[in-house]
Write a protein that holds these residues in place. Structure first.
Motif, PDB file in Angstrom:
ATOM      1  N   LEU A 119       0.808  -1.218   0.000  1.00  0.00           N
ATOM      2  CA  LEU A 119       0.000   0.000   0.000  1.00  0.00           C
ATOM      3  C   LEU A 119       0.845   1.274   0.000  1.00  0.00           C
ATOM      4  CD1 LEU A 119      -2.716  -1.095   2.563  1.00  0.00           C
ATOM      5  CD2 LEU A 119      -2.978  -0.895   0.085  1.00  0.00           C
ATOM      6  N   GLY A 120       2.137   1.122   0.193  1.00  0.00           N
ATOM      7  CA  GLY A 120       3.017   2.281   0.168  1.00  0.00           C
ATOM      8  C   GLY A 120       3.321   2.880   1.522  1.00  0.00           C
ATOM      9  N   TYR A 121       2.971   2.179   2.597  1.00  0.00           N
ATOM     10  CA  TYR A 121       3.317   2.667   3.938  1.00  0.00           C
ATOM     11  C   TYR A 121       4.790   2.388   4.194  1.00  0.00           C
ATOM     12  CZ  TYR A 121      -1.578   3.451   5.094  1.00  0.00           C
ATOM     13  OH  TYR A 121      -2.862   3.928   5.123  1.00  0.00           O
ATOM     14  N   LYS A 122       5.420   3.282   4.930  1.00  0.00           N
ATOM     15  CA  LYS A 122       6.847   3.118   5.220  1.00  0.00           C
ATOM     16  C   LYS A 122       7.106   2.006   6.215  1.00  0.00           C
ATOM     17  CE  LYS A 122       7.858   7.782   4.026  1.00  0.00           C
ATOM     18  NZ  LYS A 122       8.964   8.454   3.532  1.00  0.00           N
ATOM     19  N   ASN A 123       6.136   1.768   7.104  1.00  0.00           N
ATOM     20  CA  ASN A 123       6.289   0.669   8.057  1.00  0.00           C
ATOM     21  C   ASN A 123       4.910   0.131   8.441  1.00  0.00           C
ATOM     22  OD1 ASN A 123       5.307   2.157  10.463  1.00  0.00           O
ATOM     23  ND2 ASN A 123       7.165   3.372  10.121  1.00  0.00           N
ATOM     24  N   PRO A 124       4.851  -1.119   8.880  1.00  0.00           N
ATOM     25  CA  PRO A 124       3.560  -1.730   9.229  1.00  0.00           C
ATOM     26  C   PRO A 124       2.834  -1.006  10.360  1.00  0.00           C
ATOM     27  CG  PRO A 124       5.293  -3.395   9.111  1.00  0.00           C
ATOM     28  CD  PRO A 124       5.953  -2.061   8.985  1.00  0.00           C
ATOM     29  N   GLU A 125       3.579  -0.429  11.283  1.00  0.00           N
ATOM     30  CA  GLU A 125       2.956   0.264  12.405  1.00  0.00           C
ATOM     31  C   GLU A 125       2.099   1.439  11.937  1.00  0.00           C
ATOM     32  OE1 GLU A 125       6.304  -0.465  12.302  1.00  0.00           O
ATOM     33  OE2 GLU A 125       6.210  -2.171  13.691  1.00  0.00           O
ATOM     34  N   SER A 126       2.571   2.167  10.941  1.00  0.00           N
ATOM     35  CA  SER A 126       1.796   3.288  10.392  1.00  0.00           C
ATOM     36  C   SER A 126       0.496   2.780   9.775  1.00  0.00           C
ATOM     37  CB  SER A 126       2.598   4.034   9.329  1.00  0.00           C
ATOM     38  OG  SER A 126       3.709   4.657   9.891  1.00  0.00           O
ATOM     39  N   PHE A 127       0.590   1.691   9.037  1.00  0.00           N
ATOM     40  CA  PHE A 127      -0.600   1.100   8.435  1.00  0.00           C
ATOM     41  C   PHE A 127      -1.589   0.654   9.506  1.00  0.00           C
ATOM     42  CE2 PHE A 127      -2.462  -3.090   7.146  1.00  0.00           C
ATOM     43  CZ  PHE A 127      -3.533  -2.565   6.442  1.00  0.00           C
ATOM     44  N   ILE A 128      -1.098  -0.069  10.510  1.00  0.00           N
ATOM     45  CA  ILE A 128      -1.957  -0.578  11.579  1.00  0.00           C
ATOM     46  C   ILE A 128      -2.631   0.584  12.319  1.00  0.00           C
ATOM     47  CG2 ILE A 128      -1.973  -1.806  13.796  1.00  0.00           C
ATOM     48  CD1 ILE A 128       0.349  -3.556  12.596  1.00  0.00           C
ATOM     49  N   ARG A 129      -1.873   1.615  12.631  1.00  0.00           N
ATOM     50  CA  ARG A 129      -2.398   2.787  13.339  1.00  0.00           C
ATOM     51  C   ARG A 129      -3.492   3.481  12.517  1.00  0.00           C
ATOM     52  NH1 ARG A 129       1.845   6.004  13.238  1.00  0.00           N
ATOM     53  NH2 ARG A 129       3.014   4.474  14.421  1.00  0.00           N
ATOM     54  N   THR A 130      -3.238   3.670  11.233  1.00  0.00           N
ATOM     55  CA  THR A 130      -4.212   4.319  10.357  1.00  0.00           C
ATOM     56  C   THR A 130      -5.472   3.467  10.212  1.00  0.00           C
ATOM     57  OG1 THR A 130      -2.454   5.437   9.129  1.00  0.00           O
ATOM     58  CG2 THR A 130      -4.590   5.264   8.047  1.00  0.00           C
ATOM     59  N   PHE A 131      -5.294   2.176   9.996  1.00  0.00           N
ATOM     60  CA  PHE A 131      -6.430   1.273   9.842  1.00  0.00           C
ATOM     61  C   PHE A 131      -7.299   1.300  11.095  1.00  0.00           C
ATOM     62  CE2 PHE A 131      -8.829  -2.620   9.609  1.00  0.00           C
ATOM     63  CZ  PHE A 131      -9.047  -2.827   8.255  1.00  0.00           C
ATOM     64  N   LYS A 132      -6.649   1.214  12.243  1.00  0.00           N
ATOM     65  CA  LYS A 132      -7.390   1.201  13.507  1.00  0.00           C
ATOM     66  C   LYS A 132      -8.100   2.535  13.750  1.00  0.00           C
ATOM     67  CE  LYS A 132      -7.112  -0.166  18.302  1.00  0.00           C
ATOM     68  NZ  LYS A 132      -6.292  -0.678  19.366  1.00  0.00           N
ATOM     69  N   LYS A 133      -7.463   3.630  13.372  1.00  0.00           N
ATOM     70  CA  LYS A 133      -8.066   4.952  13.558  1.00  0.00           C
ATOM     71  C   LYS A 133      -9.386   5.066  12.793  1.00  0.00           C
ATOM     72  CE  LYS A 133      -7.260   9.852  12.601  1.00  0.00           C
ATOM     73  NZ  LYS A 133      -6.315  10.831  12.056  1.00  0.00           N
ATOM     74  N   TYR A 134      -9.408   4.571  11.562  1.00  0.00           N
ATOM     75  CA  TYR A 134     -10.591   4.729  10.727  1.00  0.00           C
ATOM     76  C   TYR A 134     -11.588   3.578  10.838  1.00  0.00           C
ATOM     77  CZ  TYR A 134      -8.453   8.788   8.623  1.00  0.00           C
ATOM     78  OH  TYR A 134      -7.911  10.031   8.429  1.00  0.00           O
ATOM     79  N   GLU A 135     -11.120   2.400  11.160  1.00  0.00           N
ATOM     80  CA  GLU A 135     -12.000   1.232  11.214  1.00  0.00           C
ATOM     81  C   GLU A 135     -12.310   0.769  12.642  1.00  0.00           C
ATOM     82  OE1 GLU A 135     -13.492   0.081   8.502  1.00  0.00           O
ATOM     83  OE2 GLU A 135     -12.419   1.592   7.334  1.00  0.00           O
ATOM     84  N   ALA A 136     -11.633   1.338  13.630  1.00  0.00           N
ATOM     85  CA  ALA A 136     -11.821   1.005  15.052  1.00  0.00           C
ATOM     86  C   ALA A 136     -11.518  -0.468  15.339  1.00  0.00           C
ATOM     87  CB  ALA A 136     -13.228   1.368  15.511  1.00  0.00           C
ATOM     88  N   ILE A 137     -10.651  -1.049  14.532  1.00  0.00           N
ATOM     89  CA  ILE A 137     -10.241  -2.438  14.704  1.00  0.00           C
ATOM     90  C   ILE A 137      -8.894  -2.593  13.993  1.00  0.00           C
ATOM     91  CG2 ILE A 137     -11.437  -3.234  12.610  1.00  0.00           C
ATOM     92  CD1 ILE A 137     -12.235  -5.769  14.141  1.00  0.00           C
ATOM     93  N   THR A 138      -8.070  -3.508  14.469  1.00  0.00           N
ATOM     94  CA  THR A 138      -6.780  -3.723  13.805  1.00  0.00           C
ATOM     95  C   THR A 138      -6.990  -4.501  12.503  1.00  0.00           C
ATOM     96  OG1 THR A 138      -6.359  -5.824  14.906  1.00  0.00           O
ATOM     97  CG2 THR A 138      -5.571  -3.813  16.027  1.00  0.00           C
ATOM     98  N   PRO A 139      -6.052  -4.398  11.587  1.00  0.00           N
ATOM     99  CA  PRO A 139      -6.174  -5.166  10.340  1.00  0.00           C
ATOM    100  C   PRO A 139      -6.292  -6.676  10.587  1.00  0.00           C
ATOM    101  CG  PRO A 139      -4.422  -3.553  10.144  1.00  0.00           C
ATOM    102  CD  PRO A 139      -4.866  -3.540  11.568  1.00  0.00           C
ATOM    103  N   GLN A 140      -5.517  -7.184  11.522  1.00  0.00           N
ATOM    104  CA  GLN A 140      -5.555  -8.615  11.835  1.00  0.00           C
ATOM    105  C   GLN A 140      -6.939  -9.013  12.366  1.00  0.00           C
ATOM    106  OE1 GLN A 140      -2.873 -10.525  11.095  1.00  0.00           O
ATOM    107  NE2 GLN A 140      -4.125 -12.298  11.509  1.00  0.00           N
ATOM    108  N   ALA A 141      -7.502  -8.220  13.244  1.00  0.00           N
ATOM    109  CA  ALA A 141      -8.846  -8.509  13.784  1.00  0.00           C
ATOM    110  C   ALA A 141      -9.897  -8.399  12.684  1.00  0.00           C
ATOM    111  CB  ALA A 141      -9.152  -7.576  14.938  1.00  0.00           C
ATOM    112  N   TYR A 142      -9.735  -7.433  11.796  1.00  0.00           N
ATOM    113  CA  TYR A 142     -10.661  -7.272  10.673  1.00  0.00           C
ATOM    114  C   TYR A 142     -10.650  -8.532   9.817  1.00  0.00           C
ATOM    115  CZ  TYR A 142     -12.740  -5.484   6.370  1.00  0.00           C
ATOM    116  OH  TYR A 142     -13.544  -5.320   5.262  1.00  0.00           O
TER     117      TYR A 142
END
Length: 130
Positions: free
Chosen positions: A102-125
């Motif tokens: 997706l073009g994120y520099k690190n997985p933590e940024s992706f996880i943080r963004t996903f959780k912010k907008y979806e209120a769940i972690t990518p793994q839980a989703y």
């Protein structure tokens, strides 16, 4: 009188056609810019958009907000989240691989963004949706 009416009708029809043509051009331009963002979401920037379409950066930013209702960053995030959901549900890629794709520099940024907008972690989703 009938000649004047005929000319008026032609003029009105011509204005309607011009309005329709203008609307179609604007719609196609909208589609081009949005499609460009969608196609290049991994590495896109407002600067790249402005260079590609020959607009200033402030104009591109304002235009995106007016046409989509999203700021540039919100639109880009929305696109990335939609792509991430597809990848989470339709692949077995790791969260790290998805974030990189997706073009994120690190997985933590992706996880943080996903959780912010979806209120769940990518793994839980992924777990909840399968």
């Amino acid at each position: 009188m009938s000649f004047v009416f005929f000319i008026t009708c032609l003029h009105t029809k011509k204005n309607q056609e011009n309005t329709e043509i203008t609307a179609n051009i604007e719609k196609n331009e909208n589609l081009k810019i949005i499609q460009y963002i969608n196609d290049h979401y991994k590495t896109i920037s407002l600067e790249k958009i402005s260079q590609h379409f020959h607009y200033s950066i402030p104009y591109c930013s304002k235009w995106i907000k007016e046409k989509t209702g999203y700021s540039y960053y919100e639109l880009l995030t929305h696109i990335k989240l939609q792509k991430s959901k597809q990848l989470l549900l339709n692949t077995t890629l790791s969260i790290s691989q998805i974030s990189k794709q997706l073009g994120y520099k690190n997985p933590e940024s992706f996880i943080r963004t996903f959780k912010k907008y979806e209120a769940i972690t990518p793994q839980a989703y992924r777990k909840n949706e399968q």
